[in-house]
Each structure stands twice: as structure tokens, then as C-alpha cells.
Write an enzyme that holds these catalytic residues in place. Structure first.
Site, short mmCIF file in Angstrom:
data_model
loop_
_atom_site.label_atom_id
_atom_site.label_comp_id
_atom_site.label_asym_id
_atom_site.label_seq_id
_atom_site.Cartn_x
_atom_site.Cartn_y
_atom_site.Cartn_z
N GLU A 1 -5.25 -10.31 -5.13
CA GLU A 1 -5.62 -10.39 -3.72
C GLU A 1 -6.42 -11.64 -3.40
O GLU A 1 -6.22 -12.28 -2.37
CB GLU A 1 -6.44 -9.16 -3.31
CG GLU A 1 -6.82 -9.16 -1.85
CD GLU A 1 -7.82 -8.09 -1.47
OE1 GLU A 1 -8.26 -8.09 -0.30
OE2 GLU A 1 -8.17 -7.27 -2.33
N HIS B 1 -8.24 -10.26 4.15
CA HIS B 1 -8.01 -9.50 2.92
C HIS B 1 -6.56 -9.03 2.87
O HIS B 1 -5.82 -9.16 3.84
CB HIS B 1 -8.92 -8.27 2.88
CG HIS B 1 -10.37 -8.57 2.65
ND1 HIS B 1 -11.03 -8.21 1.50
CD2 HIS B 1 -11.28 -9.19 3.43
CE1 HIS B 1 -12.30 -8.59 1.58
NE2 HIS B 1 -12.47 -9.20 2.75
N GLU C 1 -6.88 -6.79 7.29
CA GLU C 1 -6.13 -6.40 6.09
C GLU C 1 -4.66 -6.73 6.34
O GLU C 1 -3.96 -6.02 7.06
CB GLU C 1 -6.30 -4.90 5.83
CG GLU C 1 -7.74 -4.45 5.56
CD GLU C 1 -8.14 -4.61 4.10
OE1 GLU C 1 -7.40 -5.30 3.35
OE2 GLU C 1 -9.17 -4.03 3.70
#
Length: 258
Positions: A24, A77, A142
Site C-alpha cells: 500500500e 490510502h 481510500e
């Protein structure tokens, strides 16, 4: 033009989520740099918590933002779930689903939905340090699930479109391009106004210690410490009373005053 702080989530030994050989922290940094380049080309002043693979705690990231002259904070993210290929889509996290953070979330989610992501909406996450600890409007995006093949394929094949979508959502928010002046009108509770930012940060820290979310908004040559954003004066007055009873000097202001 406003200054925005972009944060690539995780970094260094904090890899974030992982799936097969994908990390990530790497996707976050690559996307942040691409979004930043687009914004800079459009005249936005962009700052970064990191531009390399280094570790920073969430509190350090918030501190970097607070020590800068940034007026907004966006953290990028990738999501993850306990089991691979279970969930798909984009969602944005905010301290409280009101005011400018809510506008960031709505605009960015909508733009990413047009790229092809499912829009999973907005989640309030007051416990996250980068949302709780920043003294400016903040949101955490996200961008799809790292352990979902469908989202990774979209991330890789339409990377440039994704970067442009996030940049466009940010621009719409800070320029008010997607909302009329009437829709932007909201009441805020102003708790203090200072010529020097460090004084505003000190008051913001006290507010946060007492459990009140807050942010710092520039107004002319001053820094205003504000709490909340309310659609009606009645809602704002209720919160103003709570702050006043907690010992703070307050007054109501409208978004159009900033």
C-alpha cells in the site's frame, strides 16, 4: 490560491496493507506525487508529508501539516479487507461529516466513481490521528481495495484518470466550482482569531484536548480557529453554547466571511 498538504499514507517499515507483492505504501506515494503534479500545474500550492519511502507516525504527519501554511489536508490510502476479493470501491474518511471535509469527500468520491470505482460513501472516523490532530479541514481517501483484483486492475489501467479525478475533486472543493455560494453558506463557531499561526495552533490544541474538533482558516492577515460547520444558525448556536460553557469565547461566522 490555497495551499494543500498531500499525505501518502504509511511509509518506511510501515508498509500498510499488502497483497501478493503489492504494498500500500508504494501505491499511496505514487498516487500522491501524481495528484500533486496535476494540482501544481493548475496553480495550487502543494506540500507533501513525504516524497520518499520514509516512516512517519500519524501524529508526525499531523504535526508536519500543522507547522506548515497549508489550509487543507488530504491523506491518500488504499483499503483492505480480511479476505481478498470481498469488497470493492472507494470511500473517504472524515473527522465529522460536515463542512469542508464533507465537501472534499463528496467531490472526490463522485469523481472517482466516474472513473469506475463503486462509491462506498463517507465514514466518520474521529479516532484517526491525521483527522483528529490536524488544524485544518482534512479528509482521508481510500482509493479502492488493495486485496481486490478488480480494484487493482482499475488502479493500474486508469492510474492517470484516477489522479486527475482526485485532483479535480480537490479543486472543486477549494475553488467552490461545484457548489453555489448559497450551498456553501454555513455557520461556523469561531473560537479565536490570531495574527500569528502558532497562537492559533495553541488554541486548537487546547480545543482538541477538551474533545472538540477544530480547524484553522485564514482570513485576510489572520488565522481563525473554528469548530464545525452547520446548515442552520440554530444548530450553530447550540454548539456555541456548549463551547461557551466549557470556558471558550465564541462567535458565529458564515462560510462566506472567509
Amino acid at each position: 490560491m490555497a495551499t494543500i498538504m498531500l499525505d501518502a499514507g504509511h511509509g518506511g517499515y510501515d508498509r500498510g496493507a499488502s497483497y501478493n507483492d503489492r504494498l500500500e505504501k508504494d501505491d499511496n506515494l505514487r498516487l500522491v506525487l501524481a495528484v500533486g503534479a496535476i494540482l501544481e500545474n493548475k496553480g495550487v500550492n502543494v506540500l507533501y508529508t513525504r516524497t520518499e519511502d520514509v516512516y512517519q507516525s500519524p501524529n508526525e504527519k499531523a504535526g508536519i501539516a500543522n507547522r506548515s501554511d497549508a489550509g487543507y489536508f488530504i491523506s491518500i490510502h488504499r483499503n483492505s479487507s480480511p479476505n481478498p476479493n470481498t469488497y470493492s470501491g472507494v470511500e473517504t474518511l472524515v473527522y465529522q461529516n460536515t463542512g469542508i471535509p464533507a465537501l472534499f469527500a463528496q467531490n472526490i468520491n463522485r469523481e472517482l466513481e466516474q472513473v469506475g470505482f463503486a462509491n462506498l460513501g463517507i465514514q466518520e472516523r474521529p479516532g484517526l490521528a491525521v483527522l483528529r490532530g490536524t488544524n485544518m479541514p482534512a479528509a482521508l481517501v481510500e482509493v479502492g481495495f488493495l486485496n481486490t483484483d478488480q480494484d487493482n486492475q482499475l488502479f493500474d489501467e486508469r492510474f492517470d484518470d484516477i489522479a486527475n479525478a482526485i485532483a479535480e475533486g480537490i479543486l472543486q472543493t477549494i475553488q467552490g466550482a461545484a457548489l453555489s455560494a448559497e450551498e456553501m453558506a454555513a455557520y461556523h463557531v469561531e473560537v479565536g482569531m490570531f495574527r500569528h499561526r502558532h497562537n492559533a495552533e495553541a488554541l486548537a490544541s487546547n480545543l482538541q484536548s477538551d474533545g472538540f474538533d477544530c480547524y484553522i482558516m485564514p482570513r485576510n492577515d489572520y488565522y481563525c480557529v473554528c469548530h464545525g460547520a452547520f446548515d442552520t444558525r440554530e444548530e450553530a448556536e447550540k454548539q456555541e453554547k456548549i463551547l461557551f460553557e466549557a470556558g471558550y469565547e465564541t462567535r458565529l461566522v458564515r462560510s462566506e466571511d472567509f
